[in-house]
Design an enzyme around this catalytic site. Structure first.
Site, PDB file in Angstrom:
ATOM      1  N   LYS A   1       0.822  -1.214   0.000  1.00 46.31           N
ATOM      2  CA  LYS A   1       0.000   0.000   0.000  1.00 46.31           C
ATOM      3  C   LYS A   1       0.860   1.269   0.000  1.00 46.31           C
ATOM      4  O   LYS A   1       0.574   2.222  -0.712  1.00 46.31           O
ATOM      5  CB  LYS A   1      -0.936   0.009   1.208  1.00 46.31           C
ATOM      6  CG  LYS A   1      -2.032  -1.031   1.174  1.00 46.31           C
ATOM      7  CD  LYS A   1      -3.097  -0.771   2.228  1.00 46.31           C
ATOM      8  CE  LYS A   1      -2.535  -0.682   3.629  1.00 46.31           C
ATOM      9  NZ  LYS A   1      -1.871  -1.937   4.055  1.00 46.31           N
TER      10      LYS A   1
ATOM     11  N   THR B   1       3.865   1.583  -1.091  1.00 42.15           N
ATOM     12  CA  THR B   1       4.516   1.675  -2.393  1.00 42.15           C
ATOM     13  C   THR B   1       3.557   2.235  -3.440  1.00 42.15           C
ATOM     14  O   THR B   1       3.943   3.061  -4.272  1.00 42.15           O
ATOM     15  CB  THR B   1       5.027   0.288  -2.822  1.00 42.15           C
ATOM     16  OG1 THR B   1       5.783  -0.274  -1.755  1.00 42.15           O
ATOM     17  CG2 THR B   1       5.895   0.376  -4.060  1.00 42.15           C
TER      18      THR B   1
ATOM     19  N   ARG C   1       2.141   7.607   7.406  1.00 42.91           N
ATOM     20  CA  ARG C   1       2.395   7.516   8.834  1.00 42.91           C
ATOM     21  C   ARG C   1       3.882   7.336   9.105  1.00 42.91           C
ATOM     22  O   ARG C   1       4.610   6.785   8.286  1.00 42.91           O
ATOM     23  CB  ARG C   1       1.620   6.345   9.440  1.00 42.91           C
ATOM     24  CG  ARG C   1       0.119   6.541   9.514  1.00 42.91           C
ATOM     25  CD  ARG C   1      -0.563   5.261   9.934  1.00 42.91           C
ATOM     26  NE  ARG C   1      -0.388   4.209   8.938  1.00 42.91           N
ATOM     27  CZ  ARG C   1      -0.585   2.917   9.174  1.00 42.91           C
ATOM     28  NH1 ARG C   1      -0.954   2.515  10.382  1.00 42.91           N
ATOM     29  NH2 ARG C   1      -0.416   2.040   8.222  1.00 42.91           N
TER      30      ARG C   1
ATOM     31  N   LYS D   1       8.185  -6.753  10.315  1.00 38.66           N
ATOM     32  CA  LYS D   1       7.560  -6.133   9.140  1.00 38.66           C
ATOM     33  C   LYS D   1       8.529  -5.277   8.346  1.00 38.66           C
ATOM     34  O   LYS D   1       8.480  -5.185   7.133  1.00 38.66           O
ATOM     35  CB  LYS D   1       6.359  -5.277   9.596  1.00 38.66           C
ATOM     36  CG  LYS D   1       5.617  -4.591   8.458  1.00 38.66           C
ATOM     37  CD  LYS D   1       4.407  -3.836   9.007  1.00 38.66           C
ATOM     38  CE  LYS D   1       3.625  -3.170   7.896  1.00 38.66           C
ATOM     39  NZ  LYS D   1       4.344  -2.052   7.282  1.00 38.66           N
TER      40      LYS D   1
ATOM     41  N   ALA E   1      -3.294   0.113  12.807  1.00 44.67           N
ATOM     42  CA  ALA E   1      -4.703  -0.022  12.432  1.00 44.67           C
ATOM     43  C   ALA E   1      -5.390  -1.183  13.131  1.00 44.67           C
ATOM     44  O   ALA E   1      -6.614  -1.224  13.209  1.00 44.67           O
ATOM     45  CB  ALA E   1      -4.829  -0.186  10.921  1.00 44.67           C
TER      46      ALA E   1
ATOM     47  N   PHE F   1      -3.351  -1.634   7.078  1.00 42.69           N
ATOM     48  CA  PHE F   1      -3.851  -2.999   6.910  1.00 42.69           C
ATOM     49  C   PHE F   1      -5.005  -3.054   5.901  1.00 42.69           C
ATOM     50  O   PHE F   1      -5.046  -2.267   4.966  1.00 42.69           O
ATOM     51  CB  PHE F   1      -4.223  -3.604   8.255  1.00 42.69           C
ATOM     52  CG  PHE F   1      -3.030  -3.810   9.152  1.00 42.69           C
ATOM     53  CD1 PHE F   1      -1.909  -4.496   8.707  1.00 42.69           C
ATOM     54  CD2 PHE F   1      -3.010  -3.305  10.445  1.00 42.69           C
ATOM     55  CE1 PHE F   1      -0.804  -4.678   9.533  1.00 42.69           C
ATOM     56  CE2 PHE F   1      -1.903  -3.488  11.268  1.00 42.69           C
ATOM     57  CZ  PHE F   1      -0.803  -4.172  10.805  1.00 42.69           C
TER      58      PHE F   1
ATOM     59  N   PHE G   1       4.080  -8.440  -9.993  1.00 44.72           N
ATOM     60  CA  PHE G   1       5.395  -9.041  -9.756  1.00 44.72           C
ATOM     61  C   PHE G   1       5.824  -9.787 -11.027  1.00 44.72           C
ATOM     62  O   PHE G   1       4.986 -10.203 -11.841  1.00 44.72           O
ATOM     63  CB  PHE G   1       5.337 -10.001  -8.570  1.00 44.72           C
ATOM     64  CG  PHE G   1       5.180  -9.310  -7.242  1.00 44.72           C
ATOM     65  CD1 PHE G   1       6.272  -9.159  -6.395  1.00 44.72           C
ATOM     66  CD2 PHE G   1       3.951  -8.796  -6.839  1.00 44.72           C
ATOM     67  CE1 PHE G   1       6.133  -8.520  -5.167  1.00 44.72           C
ATOM     68  CE2 PHE G   1       3.809  -8.161  -5.623  1.00 44.72           C
ATOM     69  CZ  PHE G   1       4.909  -8.023  -4.783  1.00 44.72           C
TER      70      PHE G   1
ATOM     71  N   TRP H   1       6.956  -0.201  -8.605  1.00 45.70           N
ATOM     72  CA  TRP H   1       8.059  -0.730  -7.795  1.00 45.70           C
ATOM     73  C   TRP H   1       9.331  -0.866  -8.631  1.00 45.70           C
ATOM     74  O   TRP H   1      10.433  -0.559  -8.169  1.00 45.70           O
ATOM     75  CB  TRP H   1       7.659  -2.087  -7.203  1.00 45.70           C
ATOM     76  CG  TRP H   1       8.721  -2.686  -6.324  1.00 45.70           C
ATOM     77  CD1 TRP H   1       8.998  -2.387  -5.026  1.00 45.70           C
ATOM     78  CD2 TRP H   1       9.660  -3.703  -6.701  1.00 45.70           C
ATOM     79  NE1 TRP H   1      10.059  -3.135  -4.564  1.00 45.70           N
ATOM     80  CE2 TRP H   1      10.493  -3.959  -5.572  1.00 45.70           C
ATOM     81  CE3 TRP H   1       9.895  -4.426  -7.879  1.00 45.70           C
ATOM     82  CZ2 TRP H   1      11.512  -4.903  -5.591  1.00 45.70           C
ATOM     83  CZ3 TRP H   1      10.913  -5.372  -7.899  1.00 45.70           C
ATOM     84  CH2 TRP H   1      11.714  -5.594  -6.762  1.00 45.70           C
TER      85      TRP H   1
END
Length: 807
Positions: A273, A275, A297, A308, A512, A543, A631, A660
């Protein structure tokens, strides 16, 4: 447009006027940087004018110069008279042609006092003479005889009219310049110098990409997007706090479009998200020339060193420098930790002192505080009963809900005992630590709208109940002002930039799953003003859409009053395969063939989760665009299948994205789809009315969003609901604390679980933040470290001081 000119008399202090040129230049430079000064009229003695003084005035400021007849009044009068068809000449008192010109002129305007060596006989008899010199009403300047038709004595109306016209011209020039300045601040394209990308294949690590780019100095970026010098506070070369005064300056500026990035239910495979958020604004600004801002954030140290990782985006769509983004930033989380723990210490200290001192002694030790609090003129007038009522909060230790915090995943702090030292005289109680970003102060920082609002919210925080069952607040403890002091800088959003040099606000960082999971209202509001009416602000919810997005709509939008324009829902083929029944994934282990080879059936089965999240978005009446993060292992058929199902399920559009690996260029189609969707009809609505009972609001979220059959409250949760309702807190929105790994309360249940009963084990109240906080199942507010945490890979080069191993 309402035009206002504020006249500041004697704006230059006498000591400055009487000082050398450099002091005057210094004062002019100060006024140049004052955003409240749009026009600058220099009214100085003629001896003080020099090219140094005049050149010090900014070209944007209107220059009105009074230097006898050669100053602003002379220029204004020439303009007025020429407009009336007169032929205007100008000369100096020492001009050789002065006598000849005075003998032929039908009207003479004196802009300064006549020297003694210029006789009045040089003036043509019958000519109109008008004075515009300083002190023109003073008797010392009435030096002409009655044989001439002189304006000072015979035509005072003309004299005053032209003098007033000169002043009016100055005011008009200032107004026109102010209008030009206001226009320049509105609806303009930023003069933004975007940074070039040269993507490599294979894509290097995030930190290698970040270091390969040279970011702009943050003050340069600030100027490009319309910030004034006194509206930023610079932290090093690449970060700056932005002052809230900007909102007042731009209050009449129309807002831009408001875009929320959410996602499907997360998996260990990652959906990206952040990215997408960064790639989208890079596409909008660097490639489509549309003003746009990303609002993200601040990441917690907990997941950064845990499992993470950071939250700066990834690949060629990230915020730079990523080390500074992920580590400390400008210290906001440290400020929250300090404020939170100060309040925790105040609670226990108050209980100790009330239990070990008489009311009289307690009162005498704090007499200055109580005099101010009660506005007493004579402290001796209070009775013992009154003293007791004011000094004794009588906190019930068993009801304390305020916990200490630390910004580290530390599972062994989930349950602790405090007060075991002999100095605490046996006042032992069980307590716990939460992760710092779960603090109510973090939630307040994200939802507040001003410094005054933040201070009021901090004071309203309920920390416990007294022995009578009434709430005890931070204000009752007398700590509100101290908390505000610790938070005074944290309230300002931090300005950074993307890899392509487009602006980003980083502010607040609530999780979240155990908080509302959104960046700050203030960052969004400021960004919406800066982008202008045709610009875009892209903010991210934590999330899945069932958690972060639901709270964005029902909590954050209520606090801000802002209406979202479109939702971008992020998905990946491999995450959908997991929701479709694919095998479990272990962090660090090679992916199984189901995730690296084409498997259309797994994709189709997993799209149920994507469809559910689209339906949740539709509950709020906002258009949704699906962003499919592509991907290299995804087949064209898999990508096409996801986009087809998404559009058939009600998405406005579904777009494959390659930001990306390609930067903003890889998200151009997504940006175009978002721009179109933002222009669609918007019927935004909240999911529930605040007037409903607490339990009913929880049930609506559980059934309509999660898909639960019903809810079940524990006896403890029910008694807490009853207490909050009795205390008057029933009309607040709901902030569910629930696992992010499933639509249900059971992390292992992927896809779209049905038929489950959602257990509510506990209900807390964050009164300062403004929401009720139910805990679902065994939800913990302190994460733990995994077997192999990220900190194993993180190191510092002692020679170069470069961080290594940070992703």
């Amino acid at each position: 447009m309402k035009r206002v000119i504020k006249v500041l008399e004697d704006s230059l202090p006498r000591e400055v006027v009487e000082s050398p040129f450099l002091d005057i230049v210094s004062e002019i430079l100060r006024l140049n940087e004052d955003p409240n000064v749009q026009g600058l009229a220099l009214d100085l003695p003629e001896s003080l004018y020099s090219s140094m003084v005049l050149n010090a005035v900014k070209p944007e400021k209107d220059k009105v110069l009074l230097v006898g007849a050669r100053g602003a009044e002379g220029a204004a009068l020439q303009s007025v008279l020429r407009c009336e068809g007169a032929t205007v000449l100008s000369c100096h008192w020492k001009s050789p042609q002065l006598q000849s010109e005075l003998g032929h002129a039908d009207a003479v305007v004196f802009g300064s006092t006549k020297p003694d060596d210029v006789p009045v006989s040089w003036v043509k008899p019958g000519a109109t003479i008008i004075h515009c010199a300083h002190g023109l009403l003073s008797a010392k300047y009435l030096y002409f005889s009655e044989e001439h038709n002189y304006g000072q004595q015979n035509n005072p109306a003309a004299e005053k009219t032209v003098g007033s016209l000169a002043v009016a011209m100055r005011m008009q020039n200032m107004v026109k310049n102010m209008e030009r300045w206001i226009q320049s601040q509105q609806h303009r394209k930023w003069d933004l110098h975007c940074l070039k990308l040269q993507p490599l294949s294979p894509v290097p690590s995030d930190i290698e990409i970040s270091r390969a780019q040279s970011p702009k100095a943050v003050d340069v970026l600030a100027k490009e997007i319309g910030l004034l010098t006194d509206e930023i506070e610079i932290y090093g070369q690449t970060k700056a706090k932005v002052r809230l005064s900007l909102l007042e300056r731009l209050k009449d500026q129309p807002d831009g479009k408001y875009v929320l990035v959410a996602g499907i239910t997360p998996t260990p495979l990652g959906e990206g998200k952040s990215t997408v958020t960064v790639g989208l604004v890079q596409a909008l600004t660097a490639h489509l020339n549309i003003n746009s801002f990303a609002c993200l954030r601040q990441p917690s140290q907990g997941p950064t060193f845990g499992v993470k990782g950071g939250a700066a985006g990834g690949g060629y769509a990230q915020v730079i420098p990523m080390e500074e983004f992920n580590l400390h930033l400008t210290g906001d989380i440290h400020a929250i930790t300090a404020a939170n723990n100060l309040l925790a210490a105040a609670i226990d200290a108050r209980i100790l002192h009330e239990n070990t001192q008489s009311d009289k002694l307690h009162y005498l030790k704090q007499i200055s505080h109580f005099i101010a609090l009660l506005e007493l003129t004579d402290p001796e007038t209070l009775t013992e009963e009154e003293i007791s009522r004011f000094v004794r909060l009588d906190i019930d230790p068993s009801t304390i809900t305020w916990q200490r915090v630390v910004d580290t995943n530390d599972r062994f702090l989930r349950k602790i005992t405090v007060g075991q030292a002999n100095t605490e005289k046996g006042f032992v109680r069980q307590a716990q630590f939460d992760i710092a970003v779960a603090s109510e102060i973090m939630a307040i920082l994200a939802l507040t709208t001003s410094l005054q609002d933040m201070k009021e919210r901090l004071g309203k925080m309920v920390v416990a109940n007294d022995q009578k069952g009434e709430p005890v607040t931070a204000e009752d403890l007398g700590v509100t002002g101290a908390l505000a002091v610790l938070m005074k800088d944290a309230i300002k959003p931090t300005l950074m930039q993307t890899l392509e040099g487009t602006p980003v606000f980083v502010h607040a960082g609530p999780f979240a799953n155990i908080a509302h999971g959104n960046s700050s209202v203030l960052a969004d509001k400021i960004a919406l003003k800066l982008v202008g009416e045709n610009g875009f602000v892209v903010t991210e919810a934590g999330f899945g859409a069932d958690i972060g997005m639901e709270k964005f709509f029902n909590i954050k939008c209520r606090a801000s009053g802002l209406v979202p324009s479109v939702v971008v829902l992020v998905a990946t083929v491999r995450a959908l395969k997991m929701h479709g029944g694919g095998p479990n994934v272990t962090a660090g282990a090679p992916l199984k063939k189901e995730y690296t080879e084409e498997n259309l059936q797994l994709v189709a089965d997993g799209c149920c989760n994507l469809q559910k999240q689209i339906q949740i978005t539709q509950l709020f009446g906002v258009p949704v665009v699906v962003a499919l993060n592509v991907f290299k292992t995804d087949s064209p058929a898999e990508v096409d299948l996801v986009c087809k199902i998404a559009k058939e399920s009600g998405a406005f559009d579904a777009v494959p994205c390659n930001h990306w690996s390609a930067g903003g260029r890889g998200a151009i189609k997504l940006a175009q789809a978002v721009e179109k969707a933002a222009n669609q009809k918007n019927s935004f609505k909240y999911l529930y009315s605040l007037e409903l009972p607490i339990v009913e609001k929880i049930r609506i979220i559980a059934q309509k969003v999660y898909g639960a059959q019903d809810i079940e409250l524990s006896p403890v949760a029910q008694s807490q609901v009853d207490r909050y309702t009795r205390q008057g807190f029933g009309n607040l929105p709901i902030c569910m604390a629930k696992t992010h790994l499933s639509l249900s309360h059971q992390p292992e249940r992927k896809g779209v679980p049905t038929g489950f009963i959602l257990p509510i084990s506990e209900v807390r109240a964050s009164i300062g933040a403004g929401f009720i906080y139910p805990l679902v199942g065994t939800m913990s507010t302190m994460p733990g470290l995994p077997t192999r945490p990220c900190f194993y890979d993180i190191d510092l080069d002692p020679i170069t001081e470069q961080v290594k191993g940070l992703f």
